[in-house]
Design a protein around this motif. Structure first.
Motif, short mmCIF file in Angstrom:
data_model
loop_
_atom_site.label_atom_id
_atom_site.label_comp_id
_atom_site.label_asym_id
_atom_site.label_seq_id
_atom_site.Cartn_x
_atom_site.Cartn_y
_atom_site.Cartn_z
N HIS A 58 0.84 -1.19 0.00
CA HIS A 58 0.00 0.00 0.00
C HIS A 58 0.88 1.24 0.00
N THR A 59 0.50 2.21 -0.76
CA THR A 59 1.22 3.48 -0.83
C THR A 59 0.30 4.57 -0.32
N GLU A 60 0.86 5.44 0.51
CA GLU A 60 0.05 6.52 1.06
C GLU A 60 -0.31 7.52 -0.03
N ILE A 61 -1.47 8.12 0.12
CA ILE A 61 -1.98 9.05 -0.89
C ILE A 61 -1.12 10.30 -0.99
N LYS A 62 -0.40 10.66 0.06
CA LYS A 62 0.39 11.90 0.01
C LYS A 62 1.47 11.83 -1.06
N TYR A 64 1.16 10.45 -3.98
CA TYR A 64 0.50 10.80 -5.23
C TYR A 64 0.29 12.30 -5.32
N LEU A 65 0.00 12.92 -4.20
CA LEU A 65 -0.17 14.38 -4.20
C LEU A 65 1.14 15.08 -4.53
#
Length: 123
Positions: A58-62, A64-65
């Motif tokens: 899992h990769t944190e959404i931050k 991607y931001l």
């Protein structure tokens, strides 16, 4: 009527030539490359470290931001450099300067929005 389909014939021939080129390249690669699969070679590669755990991560959404912000400012640079080279030319005066400040204003509003939402906080 034959002139109408002539353009499509050229496009079709170019598409067929492109597909043949890719097929020949893949075929030549399959024939010429060495093939010696071993269990060691078939392992997933993770930066030189042996893989640990399952393959799903899992990769944190931050992250991607951050990538999205990078893309925005890369696009900004793509527009700024050509503008800077043309700006000194004849006929590109106050109008192009105002247009660029409007563009930079939109980017500044986006950056301010990201900052207010806490996207730029490294936690």
């Amino acid at each position: 009527m034959p002139d109408y389909f002539h353009g499509y014939t050229v496009v079709g021939l170019v598409a067929v030539a492109g597909v043949l080129f890719v097929a020949v390249a893949f075929g030549a690669g399959a024939l010429l490359r060495p093939s010696d699969p071993t269990p060691e070679k078939l392992l997933p590669y993770e930066c030189g470290v042996d893989p640990v755990g399952e393959g799903w991560a899992h990769t944190e959404i931050k992250y991607y931001l951050y990538a999205f912000l990078y893309v925005i400012f890369a696009v900004d640079a793509v527009f700024l450099f050509p503008w800077a080279t043309v700006f000194a030319g004849d006929g590109f005066g106050a109008a192009t300067l105002v247009e660029m400040f409007v563009f930079l204003g939109f980017l500044a509003v986006g950056l301010l929005y990201a900052w207010r939402k806490g996207v730029l906080e490294w936690t």
